[in-house]
Design an enzyme around this catalytic site. Structure first.
Site, PDB file in Angstrom:
ATOM      1  N   ARG A 164       0.823  -1.219   0.000  1.00 34.83           N
ATOM      2  CA  ARG A 164       0.000   0.000   0.000  1.00 34.83           C
ATOM      3  C   ARG A 164       0.852   1.262   0.000  1.00 34.83           C
ATOM      4  NH1 ARG A 164      -3.140  -1.276   5.335  1.00 34.83           N
ATOM      5  NH2 ARG A 164      -0.955  -1.530   5.812  1.00 34.83           N
ATOM      6  N   LYS A 206       3.894 -18.649   5.587  1.00 35.71           N
ATOM      7  CA  LYS A 206       3.272 -19.168   6.796  1.00 35.71           C
ATOM      8  C   LYS A 206       2.705 -18.005   7.594  1.00 35.71           C
ATOM      9  CE  LYS A 206       6.699 -19.092  10.417  1.00 35.71           C
ATOM     10  NZ  LYS A 206       7.492 -19.741  11.401  1.00 35.71           N
ATOM     11  N   ASP A 244       7.288 -23.801   3.524  1.00 38.58           N
ATOM     12  CA  ASP A 244       7.750 -24.143   4.862  1.00 38.58           C
ATOM     13  C   ASP A 244       9.257 -24.106   4.730  1.00 38.58           C
ATOM     14  OD1 ASP A 244       8.762 -25.539   7.127  1.00 38.58           O
ATOM     15  OD2 ASP A 244       6.760 -26.332   7.452  1.00 38.58           O
ATOM     16  N   HIS A 245       9.875 -23.033   5.240  1.00 42.50           N
ATOM     17  CA  HIS A 245      11.280 -22.853   4.872  1.00 42.50           C
ATOM     18  C   HIS A 245      12.182 -23.943   5.454  1.00 42.50           C
ATOM     19  CE1 HIS A 245      11.440 -20.539   8.661  1.00 42.50           C
ATOM     20  NE2 HIS A 245      12.685 -20.939   8.693  1.00 42.50           N
ATOM     21  N   LYS A 254      15.748 -26.353   3.698  1.00 38.73           N
ATOM     22  CA  LYS A 254      17.078 -26.490   4.303  1.00 38.73           C
ATOM     23  C   LYS A 254      17.778 -27.745   3.787  1.00 38.73           C
ATOM     24  CE  LYS A 254      15.962 -24.125   8.597  1.00 38.73           C
ATOM     25  NZ  LYS A 254      16.827 -22.959   8.487  1.00 38.73           N
ATOM     26  N   GLU A 298      15.703 -22.309  20.318  1.00 39.76           N
ATOM     27  CA  GLU A 298      16.202 -20.965  20.001  1.00 39.76           C
ATOM     28  C   GLU A 298      16.663 -20.312  21.290  1.00 39.76           C
ATOM     29  OE1 GLU A 298      13.686 -18.851  16.669  1.00 39.76           O
ATOM     30  OE2 GLU A 298      12.373 -19.824  18.109  1.00 39.76           O
ATOM     31  N   ASP A 346       3.976 -21.465  15.550  1.00 44.10           N
ATOM     32  CA  ASP A 346       5.153 -20.885  14.923  1.00 44.10           C
ATOM     33  C   ASP A 346       6.164 -21.953  14.491  1.00 44.10           C
ATOM     34  OD1 ASP A 346       6.510 -18.452  14.203  1.00 44.10           O
ATOM     35  OD2 ASP A 346       7.977 -18.911  15.764  1.00 44.10           O
ATOM     36  N   HIS A 370       7.031 -26.593  10.933  1.00 38.85           N
ATOM     37  CA  HIS A 370       8.417 -27.028  10.730  1.00 38.85           C
ATOM     38  C   HIS A 370       8.742 -28.385  11.365  1.00 38.85           C
ATOM     39  CE1 HIS A 370       8.671 -23.038   9.322  1.00 38.85           C
ATOM     40  NE2 HIS A 370       8.869 -22.447  10.473  1.00 38.85           N
ATOM     41  N   LYS A 385      11.746 -21.016  22.958  1.00 41.02           N
ATOM     42  CA  LYS A 385      12.554 -19.793  22.895  1.00 41.02           C
ATOM     43  C   LYS A 385      13.263 -19.610  24.226  1.00 41.02           C
ATOM     44  CE  LYS A 385      10.228 -17.106  19.383  1.00 41.02           C
ATOM     45  NZ  LYS A 385      11.404 -16.991  18.508  1.00 41.02           N
TER      46      LYS A 385
HETATM   47  N1  LIG Z   1       9.622 -11.684   8.700  1.00 42.80           N
HETATM   48  C1  LIG Z   1       9.905 -12.950   8.808  1.00 42.80           C
HETATM   49  O1  LIG Z   1      11.024 -13.350   9.163  1.00 42.80           O
HETATM   50  C2  LIG Z   1       8.870 -13.996   8.469  1.00 42.80           C
HETATM   51  C3  LIG Z   1       9.239 -15.336   8.567  1.00 42.80           C
HETATM   52  C4  LIG Z   1       8.325 -16.312   8.206  1.00 42.80           C
HETATM   53  C5  LIG Z   1       7.068 -15.939   7.764  1.00 42.80           C
HETATM   54  N2  LIG Z   1       6.712 -14.632   7.685  1.00 42.80           N
HETATM   55  C6  LIG Z   1       5.372 -14.298   7.202  1.00 42.80           C
HETATM   56  O2  LIG Z   1       5.488 -13.461   6.072  1.00 42.80           O
HETATM   57  C7  LIG Z   1       4.462 -12.481   6.067  1.00 42.80           C
HETATM   58  C8  LIG Z   1       5.092 -11.117   5.977  1.00 42.80           C
HETATM   59  O3  LIG Z   1       5.898 -10.925   7.111  1.00 42.80           O
HETATM   60  P1  LIG Z   1       6.680  -9.577   7.362  1.00 42.80           P
HETATM   61  O4  LIG Z   1       7.510  -9.835   8.547  1.00 42.80           O
HETATM   62  O5  LIG Z   1       7.324  -9.103   6.123  1.00 42.80           O
HETATM   63  O6  LIG Z   1       5.495  -8.591   7.779  1.00 42.80           O
HETATM   64  P2  LIG Z   1       5.526  -6.985   7.758  1.00 42.80           P
HETATM   65  O7  LIG Z   1       6.901  -6.492   7.941  1.00 42.80           O
HETATM   66  O8  LIG Z   1       4.479  -6.572   8.708  1.00 42.80           O
HETATM   67  O9  LIG Z   1       5.067  -6.642   6.276  1.00 42.80           O
HETATM   68  C9  LIG Z   1       3.760  -6.806   5.837  1.00 42.80           C
HETATM   69  C10 LIG Z   1       3.653  -6.273   4.437  1.00 42.80           C
HETATM   70  O10 LIG Z   1       2.314  -6.380   4.003  1.00 42.80           O
HETATM   71  C11 LIG Z   1       1.905  -5.112   3.466  1.00 42.80           C
HETATM   72  N3  LIG Z   1       0.469  -4.977   3.614  1.00 42.80           N
HETATM   73  C12 LIG Z   1      -0.398  -4.999   2.603  1.00 42.80           C
HETATM   74  N4  LIG Z   1      -1.638  -4.873   3.023  1.00 42.80           N
HETATM   75  C13 LIG Z   1      -1.591  -4.763   4.350  1.00 42.80           C
HETATM   76  C14 LIG Z   1      -2.556  -4.608   5.352  1.00 42.80           C
HETATM   77  N5  LIG Z   1      -3.863  -4.553   5.060  1.00 42.80           N
HETATM   78  N6  LIG Z   1      -2.150  -4.517   6.622  1.00 42.80           N
HETATM   79  C15 LIG Z   1      -0.838  -4.582   6.937  1.00 42.80           C
HETATM   80  N7  LIG Z   1       0.136  -4.723   6.001  1.00 42.80           N
HETATM   81  C16 LIG Z   1      -0.230  -4.815   4.719  1.00 42.80           C
HETATM   82  C17 LIG Z   1       2.732  -4.117   4.229  1.00 42.80           C
HETATM   83  O11 LIG Z   1       2.965  -2.937   3.485  1.00 42.80           O
HETATM   84  P3  LIG Z   1       2.010  -1.681   3.375  1.00 42.80           P
HETATM   85  O12 LIG Z   1       1.712  -1.265   4.766  1.00 42.80           O
HETATM   86  O13 LIG Z   1       2.844  -0.736   2.597  1.00 42.80           O
HETATM   87  O14 LIG Z   1       0.832  -2.163   2.629  1.00 42.80           O
HETATM   88  C18 LIG Z   1       4.059  -4.836   4.293  1.00 42.80           C
HETATM   89  O15 LIG Z   1       4.736  -4.693   3.072  1.00 42.80           O
HETATM   90  C19 LIG Z   1       3.669 -12.678   7.357  1.00 42.80           C
HETATM   91  O16 LIG Z   1       2.490 -13.345   7.093  1.00 42.80           O
HETATM   92  C20 LIG Z   1       4.567 -13.543   8.230  1.00 42.80           C
HETATM   93  O17 LIG Z   1       3.816 -14.420   9.016  1.00 42.80           O
HETATM   94  C21 LIG Z   1       7.593 -13.649   8.021  1.00 42.80           C
END
Ligand SMILES: NC(=O)c1ccc[n+]([C@@H]2O[C@H](COP(=O)([O-])OP(=O)(O)OC[C@H]3O[C@@H](n4cnc5c(N)ncnc54)[C@H](OP(=O)(O)O)[C@@H]3O)[C@@H](O)[C@H]2O)c1
Length: 495
Positions: free
Chosen positions: A46, A150, A179-180, A184, A218, A237, A242, A342
């Site tokens: 967005r 996930k 599922d990362h 691995k 962890e 989680d 995993h 954790k």
């Molecule tokens: N980070 C990790 O290490 C990790 C690991 C495993 C899985 N995941 C999964 O990957 C997904 C993304 O994780 P993330 O850590 O990148 O999350 P994040 O940092 O909160 O990013 C979320 C992204 O979604 C966008 N978005 C679009 N529509 C949205 C809305 N209605 N409300 C909120 N955000 C919106 C946000 O950008 P805008 O606000 O610009 O739209 C942002 O780019 C999650 O489902 C998480 O469970 C993450």
């Protein structure tokens, strides 16, 4: 297999996962020449940004996370584009149509598109519908694949609903549930170890194996993701996805060939053989815990309840230990002890196969137990433990080990990270290492009674940060006269 030219559309492109994992993975694949000859990456979120601002953001991330520089960085960034879209407004997705047309044209991609859903999970069902509203899901012009991050659902009901939502617009062959752990190298190596060596497979069953331990530990806490983690907990989680996938790799039958369907048929079969837990079983076979203040390494750390974003009365589990059984001919009667947590003393993921002892002790001292330790991370490797004679008089046995470390392979530096491997496979159209709908459901089905127990006020025990979890988990394994292994995180020492 050559990768066909394609466009990768990342939803959630302004988020953490994109700049920390996805773009670095694509950059590394680009650097080693593994991406398609012509490719583009279209970031979508967005936040208002133009292509240049997105390129600059990703450039900074690549410099920070990958120490990227020079021509390869410039050239890679030239493939990046950005389109602001209100992701919950179907109409707004219309903006993607001319953008994608332009990129498919410019990069000669024949319409091949990989959508990566890296947004909050609440959008995983919405995005496919909005794409379909503009015809962006059909495979009339090039393949269309969708990677779903996930968590896939929150419990069995929501996982099922999500599947129904996605399946309305994408067929199963188009859906890649990530599922990362499956990406691995060491998890994949479990299959090679088991199915390409005549040595192990004959022993890999109830006749020779006493019990199996799977640990995903962890040392870190929830970092700055307290709010997210509190809605998830160790069960969702780590365990449901995993660790159960790792368990499946350890316990599955050999597939006739390695391809997406035969592999995942076997994974599904073994997961559906997990002995279902009754409410009474959950009380006896599951321990949930939450960390209190303590010391990890040399650092004094806060309790979970003191973490930012965590409600002060939360009963979310940061630890769980489960005794599972698999009801089939290979595994009947062999317990699988699985734990994750954790703020444990170290970061380590490992599988330990404990073999049965000899039928009759010949020597006066107890011989060491035979163990095969498969270290998934860090310091990936395999260690076989067995007893040999201690030099000198008598017949005292001592434990010795035969160790293999991935880092000893000259090609170890070219190992792909999990995200690199999985992105590459999805571009090739190889879903072998992605979770299929039935395997995800089998995992939720097994976990659901534990979720119910927790929802009905099930006990979450406190444990000191820096310890190996609540003492109730020790009691759980001690019921059968066993103890948890206390692994060191460093293979450099003894693992
Ligand atoms: N980070 C990790 O290490 C990790 C690991 C495993 C899985 N995941 C999964 O990957 C997904 C993304 O994780 P993330 O850590 O990148 O999350 P994040 O940092 O909160 O990013 C979320 C992204 O979604 C966008 N978005 C679009 N529509 C949205 C809305 N209605 N409300 C909120 N955000 C919106 C946000 O950008 P805008 O606000 O610009 O739209 C942002 O780019 C999650 O489902 C998480 O469970 C993450």
């Amino acid at each position: 297999m050559n990768i066909q030219n394609n466009c990768i559309v990342i939803f959630g492109a302004s988020g953490d996962l994109t700049h920390r994992k996805l773009i670095p993975a694509l950059y590394n694949l680009y650097k080693i020449g593994r991406l398609a000859e012509n490719f583009s990456v279209l970031g979508v979120a967005r936040t208002e940004m133009d292509d240049n601002a997105f390129r600059q953001k990703m450039r900074e991330a690549l410099i920070k996370h990958e120490k990227a520089n020079g021509e390869s960085l410039d050239n890679f960034c030239a493939h990046l584009y950005y389109q602001a879209v209100n992701t919950s407004d179907s109409q707004d997705y219309g903006k993607l149509v001319p953008r994608l047309d332009e990129l498919h044209d410019k990069y000669q991609t024949c319409g091949n598109t990989l959508y990566y859903l890296s947004t909050p999970p609440s959008l995983y069902g919405v995005i496919p519908e909005c794409l379909a509203a503009h015809g962006l899901n059909t495979e009339e012009y090039g393949w269309k694949r969708i990677i779903v991050e996930k968590p896939f659902g929150y419990d069995i009901k929501t996982a099922h609903e999500l599947d129904v939502q996605i399946h309305r617009f994408f067929e199963e062959h188009q859906i890649y549930r990530i599922d990362h752990y499956l990406g691995k190298e060491t998890v994949q190596n479990l299959l090679v170890l088991r199915f390409s060596n005549g040595l192990f497979e004959p022993l890999w069953n109830r006749n020779f194996i006493d019990y199996i331990e799977i640990t995903g530990a962890e040392s870190i806490g929830v970092e700055d993701r307290g709010g997210y983690y509190d809605g998830s907990g160790a069960m969702r989680d780590m365990f449901q996805n995993h660790l159960l996938q790792v368990l499946a790799m350890v316990a599955m039958e050999p597939p006739a060939i390695i391809n997406a369907n035969s592999m995942r048929d076997e994974v599904a079969k073994v997961l559906y053989c997990l002995h279902p837990l009754t409410a009474e079983d959950v009380k006896n076979n599951v321990v949930l815990g939450q960390y209190a203040r303590g010391e990890v390494g040399d650092e004094q750390v806060k309790s979970y309840l003191e973490e930012k974003g965590v409600p002060s009365d939360s009963n979310t589990e940061t630890y769980m230990a489960v005794r599972c059984e698999i009801d089939n001919w290979r595994w009947a009667g062999v317990p699988f002890y699985v734990r994750t947590g954790k703020r444990l003393p170290t970061r380590v993921t490992e599988v330990v196969i404990h073999f049965k002892t000899t039928p009759h002790p010949v020597f006066s001292q107890n011989a060491p137990e035979n163990k095969l330790i498969i270290r998934v991370q860090p310091d990936e490797g395999i260690s076989m433990r067995f007893g040999l004679k201690k030099p000198g008089a008598g017949f005292e046995a001592k434990e010795v080990s035969m160790d293999f470390r991935y880092s000893d392979l000259s090609s170890a530096s070219s190992l792909l990270t999990a995200y690199e491997r999985l992105l590459l496979d999805s571009m090739k159209g190889d879903a072998t290492l992605f979770a299929r709908t039935d395997t995800v459901h089998a995992c939720w089905e097994f976990v659901q009674p534990i979720l119910d127990y927790k929802a009905n006020g099930g006990r979450v025990y406190e444990y000191e940060a820096g310890s190996w979890g609540p003492k109730e988990a020790d009691k759980l394994i001690a019921k059968s006269g066993r103890v948890w292994r206390k692994p060191s995180g460093q293979m450099k020492k003894k693992i």
